[in-house]
Motif scaffolding. Structure first.
Motif, PDB file in Angstrom:
ATOM      1  N   PRO A 200       0.815  -1.229   0.000  1.00  0.00           N
ATOM      2  CA  PRO A 200       0.000   0.000   0.000  1.00  0.00           C
ATOM      3  C   PRO A 200       0.845   1.274   0.000  1.00  0.00           C
ATOM      4  O   PRO A 200       0.448   2.276  -0.598  1.00  0.00           O
TER       5      PRO A 200
ATOM      6  N   ALA B 100       2.279   1.721  -3.537  1.00  0.00           N
ATOM      7  CA  ALA B 100       1.273   2.089  -4.545  1.00  0.00           C
ATOM      8  C   ALA B 100       1.126   3.596  -4.656  1.00  0.00           C
ATOM      9  O   ALA B 100       0.824   4.115  -5.739  1.00  0.00           O
ATOM     10  N   THR B 101       1.365   4.320  -3.569  1.00  0.00           N
ATOM     11  CA  THR B 101       1.217   5.777  -3.591  1.00  0.00           C
ATOM     12  C   THR B 101       2.539   6.497  -3.831  1.00  0.00           C
ATOM     13  O   THR B 101       2.558   7.715  -3.950  1.00  0.00           O
TER      14      THR B 101
ATOM     15  N   ALA C  99       3.651   8.131   5.657  1.00  0.00           N
ATOM     16  CA  ALA C  99       2.413   7.465   6.062  1.00  0.00           C
ATOM     17  C   ALA C  99       1.998   7.865   7.470  1.00  0.00           C
ATOM     18  O   ALA C  99       0.824   7.721   7.833  1.00  0.00           O
TER      19      ALA C  99
ATOM     20  N   GLN D  51      -0.869  10.220   7.537  1.00  0.00           N
ATOM     21  CA  GLN D  51      -2.150   9.740   6.995  1.00  0.00           C
ATOM     22  C   GLN D  51      -3.132   9.477   8.150  1.00  0.00           C
ATOM     23  O   GLN D  51      -2.724   9.127   9.245  1.00  0.00           O
TER      24      GLN D  51
ATOM     25  N   SER E 278      -6.443   4.392   7.311  1.00  0.00           N
ATOM     26  CA  SER E 278      -6.097   4.396   5.884  1.00  0.00           C
ATOM     27  C   SER E 278      -5.159   3.232   5.596  1.00  0.00           C
ATOM     28  O   SER E 278      -4.530   2.679   6.493  1.00  0.00           O
ATOM     29  N   ASP E 279      -5.087   2.863   4.341  1.00  0.00           N
ATOM     30  CA  ASP E 279      -4.206   1.759   3.953  1.00  0.00           C
ATOM     31  C   ASP E 279      -2.750   2.052   4.323  1.00  0.00           C
ATOM     32  O   ASP E 279      -2.025   1.161   4.782  1.00  0.00           O
ATOM     33  N   ALA E 280      -2.322   3.304   4.126  1.00  0.00           N
ATOM     34  CA  ALA E 280      -0.936   3.674   4.422  1.00  0.00           C
ATOM     35  C   ALA E 280      -0.654   3.562   5.919  1.00  0.00           C
ATOM     36  O   ALA E 280       0.396   3.060   6.335  1.00  0.00           O
TER      37      ALA E 280
ATOM     38  N   GLU F 192      -2.233   1.650   8.096  1.00  0.00           N
ATOM     39  CA  GLU F 192      -2.240   0.229   8.450  1.00  0.00           C
ATOM     40  C   GLU F 192      -0.961  -0.457   7.982  1.00  0.00           C
ATOM     41  O   GLU F 192      -0.424  -1.316   8.686  1.00  0.00           O
ATOM     42  N   ALA F 193      -0.476  -0.073   6.794  1.00  0.00           N
ATOM     43  CA  ALA F 193       0.780  -0.643   6.295  1.00  0.00           C
ATOM     44  C   ALA F 193       1.941  -0.244   7.205  1.00  0.00           C
ATOM     45  O   ALA F 193       2.831  -1.057   7.475  1.00  0.00           O
TER      46      ALA F 193
END
Length: 185
Positions: free
Chosen positions: A62, A65-66, A109, A112, A116-118, A120-121
């Motif tokens: 994740p 991906a950004t 992240a 964030q 959010s996915d970031a 959690e990652a």
């Protein structure tokens, strides 16, 4: 001394040699078996450490991906090096590079929102780092025990058979943090 006494002495001496030979044989076999068992344990610990390190790509997906294209390419190269490395020293160097590449993404992240996915990652990467540290300590402890046992007789006779001495897995954290993080959005 009569013939009977001489025969008794010979039989006692032969019996003593047989008993000593059996004791030495048992000692050697026990040492070799212990070495084999410890070597297998170290191999299992290495496999667990390598698997933990290689899961980082999935957990970091994740964040990647950004990331901008150049950072994605750097990450892809770092993960390819990590996958290709098979020995502790080369795996440690590749791991340090992965940490260096992911550090700015993890820091970004942090801003964030929770959930959010970031975010959690980032949390998952922190947990994975803790697991990797524990597995690294386990592997290094086993390698240290195996190396020490491989220096003692009679285990030293089979040390090369079991790949002794084993390298330690030590990540050079200094190189990973020497450069301040660059955050790019």
């Amino acid at each position: 001394m009569g013939a009977m006494e001489l025969l008794d002495v010979i039989l006692i001496a032969a019996g003593a040699f047989v008993v000593l030979g059996l004791a030495a044989g048992i000692w050697f076999v026990t040492a070799m078996t212990g070495m084999r068992r410890l070597s297998a344990t170290v191999d299992e610990r290495w496999d667990a450490l390598a698997a933990t390190l290689e899961r980082r790509r999935t957990v970091a997906a994740p964040l990647l991906a950004t990331a901008p294209g150049p950072q994605q390419q750097q990450a892809a190269q770092a993960f390819a090096s990590l996958d290709a490395a098979s020995q502790p020293q080369s795996k440690a160097e590749a791991e340090a590079e992965v940490q260096r590449v992911l550090r700015p993404l993890v820091q970004a992240a942090g801003s964030q929102p929770l959930g959010s996915d970031a975010a959690e990652a980032r949390t998952a990467l922190a947990a994975l780092d803790d697991e990797a540290q524990a597995r690294r300590r386990d592997y290094n402890t086993g390698a240290r025990e195996l190396n020490a046992k491989g220096r003692r007789y009679p285990s030293s006779m089979w040390a090369s058979t079991f790949g002794v001495p084993r390298e330690f897995f030590e990540v050079d954290q200094a190189g990973a943090v020497a450069e301040p993080p660059r955050i790019q959005f």
